[in-house]
Design a protein around this motif. Structure first.
Motif, short mmCIF file in Angstrom:
data_model
loop_
_atom_site.label_atom_id
_atom_site.label_comp_id
_atom_site.label_asym_id
_atom_site.label_seq_id
_atom_site.Cartn_x
_atom_site.Cartn_y
_atom_site.Cartn_z
N LYS A 1 23.93 49.81 -9.53
CA LYS A 1 23.23 50.88 -8.83
C LYS A 1 24.09 52.15 -8.89
N GLU B 1 17.55 54.18 -7.80
CA GLU B 1 19.00 53.93 -7.75
C GLU B 1 19.49 52.96 -8.82
N THR B 2 18.59 52.20 -9.47
CA THR B 2 19.02 51.27 -10.53
C THR B 2 18.77 51.84 -11.93
#
Length: 257
Positions: A64, A93-94
């Motif tokens: 992340k 976020e990934t």
């Protein structure tokens, strides 16, 4: 592009992937009329392209953005994304940092975004011509796996810290160089150390890909007269497509309108 066993000339056009004005001028239209297939960096009318791209946009091993930056830096990135993209970092976020930055490209222009590739595809379809690629979408996605996430996130953080100010200036300069057909100037811009992913990894972004393209360009051009459309940054320099084609024995001359 002529010689080296080619029966008819093929043409190489330097594109810019994001622009304010993707109007195809008469000289380029003439080259499209004189060729019978269009080859871009990737086969952009592949119906599976978007599915494949979605699969390659995310970091591996459950990484992340929060694994790559401090808490304060995370807050800075989150604030910028919320303001400029209307979404919190948590939603993306990934994703590989490069693709988060690319979501912001329309905000970096002071105009509605246009694409030369889409215009070339439209003309090819009107002429019932095949659209092909010099590499696969998987090849292109691998580039952003090979460039360390840490370098990509450094660029995302720079973008966030000044709320796109640097990126807007850089884009404007790049568009001006393109408008003036200054491919050497465009190549020089890639040495800007503020843009870590590009400055440190030109071998992955440009040089290795250029070398891989030469034999494929030759195969397509020998098969039938072909219109090639690749990013203008790939054309200039010792490791650029123009010089590599000359080294491979082809005659490459500029077409003046």
């Amino acid at each position: 592009m002529e010689g080296n066993g080619l029966e008819k000339a093929s043409y190489i056009f330097g594109t810019i992937h994001i622009t304010c004005d993707a109007t195809i001028d008469d000289g380029v239209k003439k080259a499209l009329d004189q060729t019978s297939q269009v080859v871009l960096e990737i086969d952009m009318d592949d119906p599976e392209m978007m599915t494949k791209m979605m699969g390659g946009m995310y970091m591996k091993d459950g990484k992340k953005i929060s694994d790559l930056v401090t808490e304060d830096e995370l807050t800075t990135i989150d604030a910028m994304l919320t303001k400029e993209a209307g979404m919190p970092l948590k939603m993306v976020e990934t994703m590989k940092p490069f693709f988060i930055i690319s979501m912001l490209y329309p905000k970096m222009l002071d105009c509605p975004m246009q694409s030369f590739e889409q215009e070339l595809i439209k003309i090819a379809q009107e002429q019932n011509e095949e659209i092909l690629g010099l590499e696969t979408i998987e090849d292109q996605l691998q580039v952003f796996e090979d460039i360390p996430y840490e370098d990509q996130v450094a660029d995302l953080l720079r973008t966030a810290k000044d709320n796109l100010a640097y990126d807007k200036v850089t884009f404007a300069k790049m568009l001006e160089l393109y408008k003036n057909e200054d491919i050497n100037g465009m190549l020089d811009m890639m040495d800007d150390e503020n843009n870590v992913s590009v400055a440190k990894h030109q071998d992955k972004l440009l040089h290795n890909r250029n070398k891989n393209w030469i034999s494929k360009i030759g195969e397509y051009a020998k098969d039938q007269p072909t219109f090639f459309g690749v990013g203008a940054g790939h054309l200039a320099g010792d490791s650029g497509v123009i010089n590599l084609l000359k080294e491979a024995g082809y005659k490459v001359t500029a077409v003046k309108n």
